[in-house]
Design a protein around this motif. Sequence first.
Motif, PDB file in Angstrom:
ATOM      1  N   SER A 178      48.387  50.767  34.535  1.00  0.00           N
ATOM      2  CA  SER A 178      48.722  49.477  33.818  1.00  0.00           C
ATOM      3  C   SER A 178      47.248  48.833  33.527  1.00  0.00           C
ATOM      4  O   SER A 178      46.338  49.118  33.981  1.00  0.00           O
ATOM      5  N   THR A 179      47.468  48.157  32.381  1.00  0.00           N
ATOM      6  CA  THR A 179      46.109  47.440  31.956  1.00  0.00           C
ATOM      7  C   THR A 179      45.624  46.473  33.044  1.00  0.00           C
ATOM      8  O   THR A 179      44.365  46.152  33.341  1.00  0.00           O
ATOM      9  N   SER A 212      50.347  60.342  31.986  1.00  0.00           N
ATOM     10  CA  SER A 212      51.659  59.637  31.533  1.00  0.00           C
ATOM     11  C   SER A 212      52.607  60.484  30.878  1.00  0.00           C
ATOM     12  O   SER A 212      52.318  61.048  29.697  1.00  0.00           O
ATOM     13  N   SER A 216      49.092  51.779  45.388  1.00  0.00           N
ATOM     14  CA  SER A 216      48.512  52.737  44.751  1.00  0.00           C
ATOM     15  C   SER A 216      48.167  53.915  45.386  1.00  0.00           C
ATOM     16  O   SER A 216      47.514  53.371  46.578  1.00  0.00           O
ATOM     17  N   ARG A 258      48.068  52.259  26.463  1.00  0.00           N
ATOM     18  CA  ARG A 258      47.389  51.095  26.544  1.00  0.00           C
ATOM     19  C   ARG A 258      46.385  50.992  27.642  1.00  0.00           C
ATOM     20  O   ARG A 258      45.201  50.245  27.329  1.00  0.00           O
ATOM     21  N   SER A 259      46.790  51.588  28.567  1.00  0.00           N
ATOM     22  CA  SER A 259      45.754  51.540  30.086  1.00  0.00           C
ATOM     23  C   SER A 259      44.422  52.371  29.870  1.00  0.00           C
ATOM     24  O   SER A 259      43.513  52.261  30.079  1.00  0.00           O
ATOM     25  N   THR A 300      44.336  59.768  31.045  1.00  0.00           N
ATOM     26  CA  THR A 300      45.637  58.936  31.154  1.00  0.00           C
ATOM     27  C   THR A 300      46.368  60.016  31.587  1.00  0.00           C
ATOM     28  O   THR A 300      46.767  61.138  30.956  1.00  0.00           O
ATOM     29  N   THR A 330      43.911  56.875  34.821  1.00  0.00           N
ATOM     30  CA  THR A 330      44.954  55.833  34.918  1.00  0.00           C
ATOM     31  C   THR A 330      46.328  56.468  34.796  1.00  0.00           C
ATOM     32  O   THR A 330      46.465  57.458  34.035  1.00  0.00           O
ATOM     33  N   GLY A 331      46.848  56.018  35.814  1.00  0.00           N
ATOM     34  CA  GLY A 331      48.324  56.474  35.844  1.00  0.00           C
ATOM     35  C   GLY A 331      48.633  57.670  36.949  1.00  0.00           C
ATOM     36  O   GLY A 331      47.643  58.067  37.326  1.00  0.00           O
TER      37      GLY A 331
END
Length: 157
Positions: free
Chosen positions: A127-128, A6, A109, A17-18, A4, A64-65
């Motif tokens: 994001s989820t 972030s 994206s 969360r993602s 992740t 993710t992110g």
Amino acid sequence: MVLTASNRAYAGVYEDRSGKALAEGLERLGFDVEGPHVRPDDAAELEAVLRAAVDASFDVVLTTGGTGLSPTDVTPEATRAMLEREAPGIAEAVRRYGAGNGVPTAVLSRGLAGTAGRTLIVNLPGSTGGVKDGLAVLGPLLPHVVSQLRGGDHPPA
């Protein structure tokens, strides 16, 4: 492995969360998962984590992110530095899936997909919903991709 990107999740401002959703989704698909590893939006640090994952011979690394248009979104740049061969159809399919399911911002994206050594790396949105869309696209592909990266042949028609 799940990574992740972030600044805020890394600083503890909010929960990742993602990354958690991505790890759980991969486990449901039958994968052993390491992570999520939460790192700040720093290209050099993200590249170092990706390099370590490739050196450790992970089959798949999903991020993710950090794929958007914000000045701090640098995951594609870190990924591009690692990739030996791009697989643009995968990233395009993830964007198309999101846009086709009512999320017009999915096309923003800048996520990449490709291989480094025998590792597939795919960037997903932070994001989820973006993770859910990514898993919907990747679920049917990953067993074949992993087989191919391990030297498998194409299945007979």
